[in-house]
Motif scaffolding. Sequence first.
Motif: not given
Length: 126
Positions: A7-18
């Motif tokens: 979960s934290p890695l997916l959220l980090a990925g979302l933020l990194a992409a944005a």
Amino acid sequence: MSRSERSPLLLAGLLAAAGVAHFAAPRSFDATIPRGLPGTPRTWTYASGAAELALAVGLAAPRTRKAAALATAAFFVGVFPANVKMAADWRHRPTPQKAAAFGRLPLQVPLVLWARGVARNAEGRS
């Protein structure tokens, strides 16, 4: 890897992409910056992108995850006015674009809750 570990890695990925998108295509983000803010929209676009990248790094690192997750929740609340402005600006666009703009508004709630959940799961893990 368990769901709570992903979960934290997916959220980090979302933020990194944005965050990357803010630098790759800043013009589309400039248009969402509320006019009442000081400075130029481009400055806010870049600052927001940099913040998203910093939050992504913080979420990815277990030692900083809780603080970064709480900051992420606050960030999602803080950018809500830009999403409202986008929805208002797009209210006369074709239906699919209008639906996308208005559909983003309620999505802020699960994003805030997701970030808070990451913070809660990070408690006691340092």
